[in-house]
Design a protein around this motif. Structure first.
Motif, short mmCIF file in Angstrom:
data_model
loop_
_atom_site.label_atom_id
_atom_site.label_comp_id
_atom_site.label_asym_id
_atom_site.label_seq_id
_atom_site.Cartn_x
_atom_site.Cartn_y
_atom_site.Cartn_z
N SER A 239 3.78 -61.11 -97.61
CA SER A 239 3.99 -59.53 -97.27
C SER A 239 4.09 -59.11 -96.00
CB SER A 239 2.64 -58.79 -97.89
OG SER A 239 1.44 -59.09 -96.94
N THR A 240 4.25 -57.67 -95.79
CA THR A 240 4.50 -57.04 -94.89
C THR A 240 3.16 -56.79 -93.91
OG1 THR A 240 4.63 -54.89 -95.41
CG2 THR A 240 6.44 -56.01 -95.11
N ALA A 241 2.02 -57.27 -94.42
CA ALA A 241 0.57 -57.08 -93.74
C ALA A 241 0.40 -58.08 -92.44
CB ALA A 241 -0.45 -57.59 -94.91
N ALA A 248 2.33 -66.61 -91.18
CA ALA A 248 3.79 -67.11 -91.10
C ALA A 248 4.18 -67.51 -89.83
CB ALA A 248 4.71 -66.02 -91.64
N ARG A 249 3.94 -66.67 -88.81
CA ARG A 249 4.29 -67.04 -87.34
C ARG A 249 3.74 -68.24 -86.83
NH1 ARG A 249 2.37 -66.04 -82.55
NH2 ARG A 249 0.45 -65.33 -83.35
N ILE A 250 2.30 -68.37 -87.22
CA ILE A 250 1.71 -69.76 -86.68
C ILE A 250 2.12 -70.94 -87.44
CG2 ILE A 250 -0.48 -70.64 -86.51
CD1 ILE A 250 -1.84 -68.27 -85.97
N TYR A 251 2.50 -70.99 -88.67
CA TYR A 251 2.99 -71.74 -89.44
C TYR A 251 4.40 -72.18 -88.82
CZ TYR A 251 4.99 -74.32 -93.53
OH TYR A 251 5.51 -75.48 -94.25
N ARG A 310 6.98 -70.56 -98.14
CA ARG A 310 6.47 -69.13 -98.38
C ARG A 310 4.76 -69.16 -97.96
NH1 ARG A 310 10.33 -65.78 -100.25
NH2 ARG A 310 11.67 -66.46 -101.51
N VAL A 311 4.37 -68.39 -97.10
CA VAL A 311 2.83 -68.42 -96.75
C VAL A 311 1.99 -67.26 -96.95
CG1 VAL A 311 3.34 -70.56 -95.34
CG2 VAL A 311 3.26 -68.18 -94.45
N GLU A 334 3.35 -68.81 -103.85
CA GLU A 334 4.28 -68.99 -104.70
C GLU A 334 4.90 -67.55 -105.11
OE1 GLU A 334 3.22 -71.61 -108.04
OE2 GLU A 334 2.95 -73.24 -106.86
N LEU A 335 6.34 -67.37 -104.81
CA LEU A 335 6.75 -66.22 -105.37
C LEU A 335 6.93 -65.93 -106.88
CD1 LEU A 335 8.26 -63.55 -104.07
CD2 LEU A 335 10.30 -64.90 -104.45
#
Length: 478
Positions: A239-241, A248-251, A310-311, A334-335
């Motif tokens: 999400s945008t949260a 996601a950035r750290i992944y 996706r994370v 999972e989307l």
């Protein structure tokens, strides 16, 4: 059905890829020339699907003339494979060349060139010599770094006058991620610090080989270039949260920038150093080594893209009794409603091509790059044979079409992408999955002495290369 046509640029590569260990087999291999993959197979054969592994593979060692004839028939512009480091030498410490294997590679390269198929050669596609793994701990050792550079020099001396496309590694993050981070492959040792040291030593090795390549002036003499083939995991936040964006950035930092940044920018993100120190997983690196990385970035990169990652932020507390793992910061997501390859368990999302292409343009100086691998693995493909015995792999044609469409849109938007390489030219062995999932344009018939049979996709790809026009139909994977 509406059909549009996209023009493929004249000099855009349309080729296919494989590796030495996944195709050659053990014909002619000495007992002392096992690779890490051979070692794993011998010690852990039961985990390989139906027991198939590198022992016979596709027997390319004895079938290369036949396979290159098929490459010519299909019209491949380029074919990428690797030189098997473990087989190229008979003495790794003193860098003594195995003339039998080196002559075989001479024949492969020369036959490709005669067929009009440009060779692209990778120096290591998981083929670390087993003795160096057992003696030094493999890529955890700086001694192995130096031995690899000496090996690379021998290879350049032998083939540098003919090969224009060179790479140090294919997917340099993979082996140690499977072994030391996730501990799901032989010898199943969870050691995150060792994982990070392997990551650094491979980035350092690429820089040292690039330095050697420049010193030997292969670009000036032969118009050659050298790079690395990476497998960035195109990462999307749930999400945008803020907490999902941060996950996601750290992944991305641990799995993508750990190789993209040193290879292309010549430096590591400062935050990576901070996180390594925080979690006591810092790699051993000298100022001189970091300077070598800074001064010797790659000419170009190949990127292997198959599916999105996706994370989301963690929803469960991390068990502090377990060793640090980057999953401390994320969980996979999972989307809902995602399109799937049901055989491989991977999401189908062609948008990854465009998104990664724009990232290369905007974050990495629009360096020259290409898709080094993309493809669709399908189980029990014999179920799709027609009355003439040809596999009707329309699903693969659709998969390639949609991914290539996304990629060509990025080229139109100015991304410096020079080509697309399909994984794979023929069906071949994969780690553990063996021949379970088939990826090739060409079928390998295991029951009939590994006979080669072109699939429907091979004829389609041949026409694509000849006409250089991609017909765009309604996306079935959108």
């Amino acid at each position: 059905m509406n059909t549009n046509i996209m023009k493929i640029p004249d000099h855009f590569i349309l080729g296919a890829a494989a590796s030495a260990w996944q195709t050659e087999g053990w014909s002619g291999k000495k007992d002392t020339q096992d690779s890490y993959l051979d070692l794993w197979y011998k010690n852990n054969q039961h985990v390989w699907h139906n027991g198939y592994g590198p022992a016979v593979a596709t027997d390319f060692y004895n079938h290369y003339q036949e396979d290159i004839d098929l490459m010519k028939e299909i019209g491949l512009t380029h074919y990428r494979t690797s030189i098997n480091w473990s087989r190229f030498l008979v003495d790794y410490e003193n860098v003594v060349v195995d003339e039998e294997y080196a002559s075989y590679m001479d024949n492969v390269i020369n036959t490709q060139i005669e067929a009009g198929v440009e060779p692209m050669i990778c120096l290591e596609h998981y083929e670390l010599p087993a003795v160096l793994f057992e003696t030094y701990g493999g890529w955890g050792s700086k001694r192995v770094v130096d031995l690899f550079v000496q090996y690379a020099e021998k290879v350049f001396e032998r083939y540098g006058d003919r090969v224009k496309y060179w790479f140090t590694f294919n997917e340099p993050i993979v082996i140690q991620t499977r072994v030391y981070l996730d501990a799901i492959r032989y010898p199943f040792e969870q050691n995150t610090k060792k994982w990070m040291q392997w990551n650094f030593n491979k980035a350092l090795t690429t820089a040292k080989v690039v330095r050697l390549f420049k010193q030997k002036q292969y670009k000036e003499k032969y118009g050659a270039k050298i790079g690395v083939i990476l497998n960035p995991e195109v990462t999307y936040a749930r999400s945008t949260a803020k907490h999902d964006i941060e996950a996601a950035r750290i992944y991305d930092l641990f799995y993508n920038r750990v190789f993209l940044d040193p290879s292309i920018k010549g430096e590591y993100p400062e935050e990576l150093f901070e996180l390594m120190e925080k979690h006591d997983i810092s790699f051993d690196a000298t100022k001189e080594e970091l300077q070598v990385i800074k001064e010797n970035t790659v000419d170009y990169v190949g990127l292997n893209l198959y599916f999105p990652h996706r994370v989301k932020a963690r929803t469960n507390a991390w068990d502090e009794r377990t060793p640090f793992h980057p999953a401390f910061y994320y969980e996979m997501f999972e989307l809902p409603g995602r399109k799937m390859n049901p055989f491989r368990g991977w999401e189908i999302y062609p948008q990854i091509m465009f998104d990664m292409a724009m990232r290369m343009k905007e974050e990495y100086g629009n360096i020259e790059w290409f898709i080094a691998e993309n493809g669709m693995g399908v189980e029990n493909e014999f179920n799709y044979k027609n009355e003439n015995g040809m596999i009707q792999d329309d699903y693969r044609i659709e998969f390639i079409s949609n991914h290539l469409k996304s990629l060509l849109h990025a080229v139109e938007q100015g991304s410096n992408c020079i080509g697309y390489m399909l994984w794979a030219f023929t069906d071949n062995v994969s780690p553990m999955n063996a021949f379970k999932n088939r990826y090739g344009l060409v079928e390998i018939n295991l029951e009939q002495d590994r006979n080669r049979i072109m699939k429907k996709s091979a004829y389609w790809y041949r026409n694509l290369i000849k006409e250089r026009e991609l017909q765009i139909k309604k996306d079935i994977f959108k």
